[in-house]
Design a protein around this motif. Sequence first.
Motif, short mmCIF file in Angstrom:
data_model
loop_
_atom_site.label_atom_id
_atom_site.label_comp_id
_atom_site.label_asym_id
_atom_site.label_seq_id
_atom_site.Cartn_x
_atom_site.Cartn_y
_atom_site.Cartn_z
N ASP B 110 7.85 12.12 5.56
CA ASP B 110 8.84 11.18 5.36
C ASP B 110 9.77 11.19 6.60
OD1 ASP B 110 7.69 10.44 2.70
OD2 ASP B 110 8.43 12.27 2.05
N ALA B 166 -0.33 0.96 0.44
CA ALA B 166 0.65 0.62 1.38
C ALA B 166 0.06 -0.45 2.35
CB ALA B 166 1.00 1.87 2.44
N ALA B 237 8.72 5.19 -1.14
CA ALA B 237 8.13 4.41 -0.28
C ALA B 237 6.38 4.50 -0.49
CB ALA B 237 8.08 5.12 1.09
N GLY B 238 5.69 3.65 -0.52
CA GLY B 238 4.34 3.58 -0.87
C GLY B 238 3.72 4.04 -2.41
#
Lengths: 222, 308
Positions: B110, B166, B237-238
């Motif tokens: 990350d 993603a 995220a994702g």
Amino acid sequence: MITAERKPLEELIEYVKPYKRILLLGCNECVTVCAAGGRKEVGLLASGLQMALLKSGISIDIRQHTLERQCDPEYVEEIVSMIAGVDAVVSMACGCGVQQLAMRYKDKPIFPAVNTKFMGASERQGVWAERCQGCGNCLLGETGGICPIARCAKQLMNGPCGGSAGGHCEISEDVDCAWQLIWDRLKALGKEESFVEITPAKDWRSGGGSGPRKIIREDLAE
Amino acid sequence: MKSGSNLEKVLEAGHFSVTAECGPPRGADPEHVRKKAAFVKDNVDACNVTDNQTSVVRMSSLAGCLLVKESGVEPLIQMVVRDRNRIALQSDLLGASAMGVRNLLCLSGDHQKFGDDPQAKNVFDIDSMQLINLARRMRDEGVFPSGDKLEGAPKFYIGCAVNPFADPYEIRVPRLKLKIEAGADFVQTQCIYNMDTFKRYMEDTKKEGLHEKVKILAGVTPLKSAGMAKFMNKFVAGIDIPEEVIKRVADEPKEKQAAKGIEICIEQIGELKEMEGIAGVHVMAIEWEEKLNEIIGGAGLLPRPVVE
């Protein structure tokens, strides 16, 4: 171009406070285009500084001048007499210009008036964005004209990480995912198949990994 | 055998494998890791030890792996390319192998903006694809990237991560193909909640025959509460958690939401087990390791096979 932003007035006041006469020196190249340190900004800063200093009861003679290019010894040479008449110089050029002055005028204090930011392009009026990190070995031909080194927050060379969502980078919705842009371009060019080979580890020596870089053109060098 | 790891043996013998993960502590207390390892022990074939996940500083992954190993659990070292250049990564690969760590997961990591040192300078000298390739060459060819011969090649079962959720979606299968070419032996996926997207991803993966070239371990994370589900969906995220999954948890009274989360997780493992091309499951019970036995047992995956 090289982009820059002017430093806060307070920081500049601290630099110039001890002096009686200073030269505020602009540059007519990149910093003029990005409205950070051209002739106009020299004028604005001069009056801004003058007013702020007067409020504190300090009076300084601020002289103004703008060179065609501060990163060029030829132009820097032009101001010998001007430099002789001041106690210090505040350069509104990028870091290259500041250093050119410091190298030439060894006994004169030189201060930066701007923070040099990045190599970028104008996106629209008043907005500049980073586009190049000067890695010294351009790969834009393989990546559809979009640079993963300058524009991917992780400088990934083999496709997007798992944080790319809706065209945005995981670090911010205001940042485009470079690999989304690359993929869109490859598709538009019908070149998706160029994404079938592993890009090997980059040789960062050309990108500053082997120390300060220099270009010597034998055909031009004196 | 490429590495001789337990995970490799279990997968090569054709068993449905189970891995879990332990996040090392935000401090130097080894008891923290030992406690987690005790919950993991006998429930998995190998246990991931995360590498400063979400860029929050923690005990090093290698130290965590050694503590996990001492507790009788096979470690799987996660390595991100965010914090170390190729010199440090190679060195840590050698060190990990020397200490008996036989499984490796290569990750980007990350961005540091998510951690507690956003001022840090990141490295990203090489990317996760290049790390996979580096580890494979060291293992199979016994050489450094420079070509110099190693005094003892590191032995790793090499893994990579994929995130089918993603964007851009179309690049995800080609990217997995590249990772396999680079040298990935197994894959651990991002937490799956959106089964429709995951099924589509598996179909596309199978079209390329990739499921026959790499062992795919499907990632799951039990939801502790509707709040956690909403938070993850919005901020991590994702991660893609469909509304109906959130609703199933949210419809329960607060005190029963955790049990519902576990029930959904077990259900999901059941479905994944039946899916062609899925070789195992990776259970990321984040700070909830004490539930691993219930989840893995509930999914009918205990006891774990012993392969010689």
